[in-house]
Scaffold this motif. Structure first.
Motif, PDB file in Angstrom:
ATOM      1  N   TYR A   1      -6.269 -86.720  10.981  1.00  0.00           N
ATOM      2  CA  TYR A   1      -5.846 -85.386  11.645  1.00  0.00           C
ATOM      3  C   TYR A   1      -6.197 -84.412  10.681  1.00  0.00           C
ATOM      4  N   GLU A   2      -5.698 -84.337   9.541  1.00  0.00           N
ATOM      5  CA  GLU A   2      -5.754 -83.726   8.423  1.00  0.00           C
ATOM      6  C   GLU A   2      -7.116 -83.166   8.383  1.00  0.00           C
ATOM      7  N   ALA A   3      -7.727 -84.568   7.938  1.00  0.00           N
ATOM      8  CA  ALA A   3      -9.258 -84.355   7.627  1.00  0.00           C
ATOM      9  C   ALA A   3     -10.112 -83.638   8.868  1.00  0.00           C
ATOM     10  N   CYS A   4      -9.830 -83.616   9.919  1.00  0.00           N
ATOM     11  CA  CYS A   4     -10.209 -82.880  11.013  1.00  0.00           C
ATOM     12  C   CYS A   4      -9.810 -81.521  11.202  1.00  0.00           C
ATOM     13  N   GLY A   5      -8.891 -80.977  10.123  1.00  0.00           N
ATOM     14  CA  GLY A   5      -8.626 -79.432  10.040  1.00  0.00           C
ATOM     15  C   GLY A   5      -7.271 -79.302  10.624  1.00  0.00           C
ATOM     16  N   LEU A   6      -6.599 -80.173  11.359  1.00  0.00           N
ATOM     17  CA  LEU A   6      -5.225 -80.018  12.022  1.00  0.00           C
ATOM     18  C   LEU A   6      -4.289 -79.670  11.093  1.00  0.00           C
ATOM     19  N   LYS A   7      -3.303 -78.692  11.333  1.00  0.00           N
ATOM     20  CA  LYS A   7      -2.420 -78.450  10.661  1.00  0.00           C
ATOM     21  C   LYS A   7      -0.731 -78.475  11.520  1.00  0.00           C
ATOM     22  N   PRO A   8       0.215 -78.695  10.718  1.00  0.00           N
ATOM     23  CA  PRO A   8       1.475 -78.885  11.514  1.00  0.00           C
ATOM     24  C   PRO A   8       1.730 -77.701  12.234  1.00  0.00           C
TER      25      PRO A   8
ATOM     26  N   ASN B   1       2.734 -93.399  11.013  1.00  0.00           N
ATOM     27  CA  ASN B   1       1.344 -93.517  11.012  1.00  0.00           C
ATOM     28  C   ASN B   1       0.507 -92.767  10.131  1.00  0.00           C
ATOM     29  N   GLU B   2       0.491 -93.181   8.864  1.00  0.00           N
ATOM     30  CA  GLU B   2       0.118 -92.536   7.694  1.00  0.00           C
ATOM     31  C   GLU B   2      -1.551 -92.364   7.864  1.00  0.00           C
ATOM     32  N   LYS B   3      -2.383 -93.187   8.243  1.00  0.00           N
ATOM     33  CA  LYS B   3      -3.803 -93.433   8.556  1.00  0.00           C
ATOM     34  C   LYS B   3      -3.965 -92.045   9.404  1.00  0.00           C
TER      35      LYS B   3
END
Length: 156
Positions: free
Chosen positions: A140-147, A133-135
């Protein structure tokens, strides 16, 4: 647009959105996700709507129509041998109607969950996202989440 807790009157629309998520997962991993199956029975969904340990938030328009949702779960290790006692909100599922994406509904839902988590004294907000689910991953990355951790597999 506003965000509020889900109500029983929202169930039909939530089911429609759950089916959109199910299709994305099935299209990406048909080996794991069945096609055209409801994630929750009506009774299960009704119970979740009233469960304060598993709050569901909905973004609604001026007519109180559901545009998207966020299913959340409070998590906390207590007296665990190695894990600290932090309280977490886990976002189990977040969806915006596929026809309404790009209007910042998802970001509004996500920010509302963050605010709620802060009010509840949570240390963090976590979630899982399928690599297919690349989108969603980009969102989530744009929201600032990190692995935080990475699940891996080998298909036999």
């Amino acid at each position: 647009m506003k965000v509020r807790r889900a109500q029983e009157k929202d169930m039909e629309r939530i089911d429609e959105l759950l089916m959109q998520v199910e299709k994305v997962h099935h299209d990406g991993r048909p080996d794991l996700f069945r096609y055209d199956q409801k994630k929750y029975t009506d009774e299960q969904l009704k119970k979740l709507i009233h469960d304060d340990l598993r709050p569901i938030f909905v973004a609604v328009d001026e007519k109180d129509e559901v545009l998207g949702y966020a299913f959340c779960i409070f998590q906390q290790y207590q007296n665990h041998n190695i894990m600290t006692d932090i309280k977490t909100i886990y976002i189990d599922d977040l969806c915006v109607d596929e026809n309404l994406r790009g209007q910042h509904i998802g970001r509004t839902l996500y920010d509302s969950v963050l605010a709620f988590a802060r009010e509840q004294g949570c240390y963090n907000v976590t979630l899982n996202v399928w690599c297919c689910n690349e989108k969603a991953m980009k969102f989530y990355e744009a929201c600032g989440l990190k692995p935080q951790k990475i699940g891996m597999e080998v298909i036999l």
